[in-house]
Design a protein around this motif. Sequence first.
Motif, PDB file in Angstrom:
ATOM      1  N   LYS A   1     -33.188  -4.253  11.299  1.00 31.71           N
ATOM      2  CA  LYS A   1     -33.326  -5.419  12.178  1.00 31.71           C
ATOM      3  C   LYS A   1     -34.779  -5.602  12.588  1.00 31.71           C
ATOM      4  CE  LYS A   1     -31.815  -7.379  16.598  1.00 31.71           C
ATOM      5  NZ  LYS A   1     -33.149  -7.795  16.978  1.00 31.71           N
ATOM      6  N   ASP A   2     -35.461  -4.499  12.908  1.00 39.44           N
ATOM      7  CA  ASP A   2     -36.879  -4.579  13.277  1.00 39.44           C
ATOM      8  C   ASP A   2     -37.698  -5.194  12.146  1.00 39.44           C
ATOM      9  OD1 ASP A   2     -36.337  -3.299  15.716  1.00 39.44           O
ATOM     10  OD2 ASP A   2     -36.813  -1.313  14.892  1.00 39.44           O
ATOM     11  N   ILE A   3     -37.445  -4.744  10.922  1.00 38.37           N
ATOM     12  CA  ILE A   3     -38.187  -5.254   9.765  1.00 38.37           C
ATOM     13  C   ILE A   3     -37.844  -6.719   9.516  1.00 38.37           C
ATOM     14  CG2 ILE A   3     -38.498  -5.022   7.264  1.00 38.37           C
ATOM     15  CD1 ILE A   3     -38.109  -1.933   7.767  1.00 38.37           C
ATOM     16  N   LYS A   4     -36.569  -7.068   9.607  1.00 35.78           N
ATOM     17  CA  LYS A   4     -36.151  -8.461   9.442  1.00 35.78           C
ATOM     18  C   LYS A   4     -36.864  -9.353  10.450  1.00 35.78           C
ATOM     19  CE  LYS A   4     -32.691  -9.774  11.553  1.00 35.78           C
ATOM     20  NZ  LYS A   4     -31.938 -10.538  12.482  1.00 35.78           N
ATOM     21  N   ASP A   5     -36.886  -8.946  11.706  1.00 37.16           N
ATOM     22  CA  ASP A   5     -37.540  -9.736  12.746  1.00 37.16           C
ATOM     23  C   ASP A   5     -39.049  -9.822  12.523  1.00 37.16           C
ATOM     24  OD1 ASP A   5     -35.065 -10.164  13.883  1.00 37.16           O
ATOM     25  OD2 ASP A   5     -35.326  -8.647  15.449  1.00 37.16           O
ATOM     26  N   TRP A   6     -39.663  -8.752  12.040  1.00 37.00           N
ATOM     27  CA  TRP A   6     -41.100  -8.745  11.750  1.00 37.00           C
ATOM     28  C   TRP A   6     -41.422  -9.726  10.627  1.00 37.00           C
ATOM     29  CZ3 TRP A   6     -43.506  -6.530   7.257  1.00 37.00           C
ATOM     30  CH2 TRP A   6     -44.892  -6.439   7.327  1.00 37.00           C
ATOM     31  N   LEU A   7     -40.570  -9.794   9.607  1.00 35.50           N
ATOM     32  CA  LEU A   7     -40.808 -10.698   8.480  1.00 35.50           C
ATOM     33  C   LEU A   7     -40.793 -12.170   8.896  1.00 35.50           C
ATOM     34  CD1 LEU A   7     -38.646  -8.989   5.712  1.00 35.50           C
ATOM     35  CD2 LEU A   7     -41.148  -9.179   5.752  1.00 35.50           C
TER      36      LEU A   7
ATOM     37  N   ASN B   1     -41.930  -3.438  16.350  1.00 35.67           N
ATOM     38  CA  ASN B   1     -41.145  -2.997  17.501  1.00 35.67           C
ATOM     39  C   ASN B   1     -41.777  -1.777  18.183  1.00 35.67           C
ATOM     40  OD1 ASN B   1     -39.100  -3.125  19.374  1.00 35.67           O
ATOM     41  ND2 ASN B   1     -37.673  -1.911  18.143  1.00 35.67           N
ATOM     42  N   ASN B   2     -43.072  -1.888  18.453  1.00 36.26           N
ATOM     43  CA  ASN B   2     -43.866  -0.860  19.132  1.00 36.26           C
ATOM     44  C   ASN B   2     -44.003   0.440  18.345  1.00 36.26           C
ATOM     45  OD1 ASN B   2     -44.401  -2.490  21.429  1.00 36.26           O
ATOM     46  ND2 ASN B   2     -42.348  -2.025  22.175  1.00 36.26           N
ATOM     47  N   VAL B   3     -43.753   0.398  17.037  1.00 35.53           N
ATOM     48  CA  VAL B   3     -43.927   1.570  16.177  1.00 35.53           C
ATOM     49  C   VAL B   3     -45.086   1.280  15.228  1.00 35.53           C
ATOM     50  CG1 VAL B   3     -42.857   3.023  14.411  1.00 35.53           C
ATOM     51  CG2 VAL B   3     -41.487   2.181  16.321  1.00 35.53           C
TER      52      VAL B   3
END
Length: 131
Positions: free
Chosen positions: A5-11, A92-94
């Motif tokens: 989900k983090d990667i999807k949102d970043w894209l 996501n802060n990582v």
Amino acid sequence: MISLKDIKDWLKQFDIAEHYYMGKLDNKQDKSVGVYQRRTSDQPRMCIGEKSSYDIKPVSILLHWSNDADETEEKAMALWNVLRSQTNVTINNVHIPYIKLLNSEPIDVGTDEKGVYERVIEIDFYYSKGV
């Protein structure tokens, strides 16, 4: 840890697609990007004596695009080039110090049952574990 989900949102920030998914493209809308966990044959990394400071998230990015093979290839290459040019990434802060594209271009996986062309980008996200 980073999630699909983090990667999807970043894209989404790259404004490549009209629709974004993770796990499964339920209704397979055209001009979509899906993010999937990639299977690997790698053995788990184990550090002796100290905790590892990073880990790897293996991901496949599927572009489910259109009935036009050329348009699909162009859009997949545009995303591939965006990913290739990323530096100093935070999701996501990582902190992501390294993104490894596993192929020299998006992989043509043909069409689905409706004749929509698809391409896959295989990628590893190396991320700081914050130890």
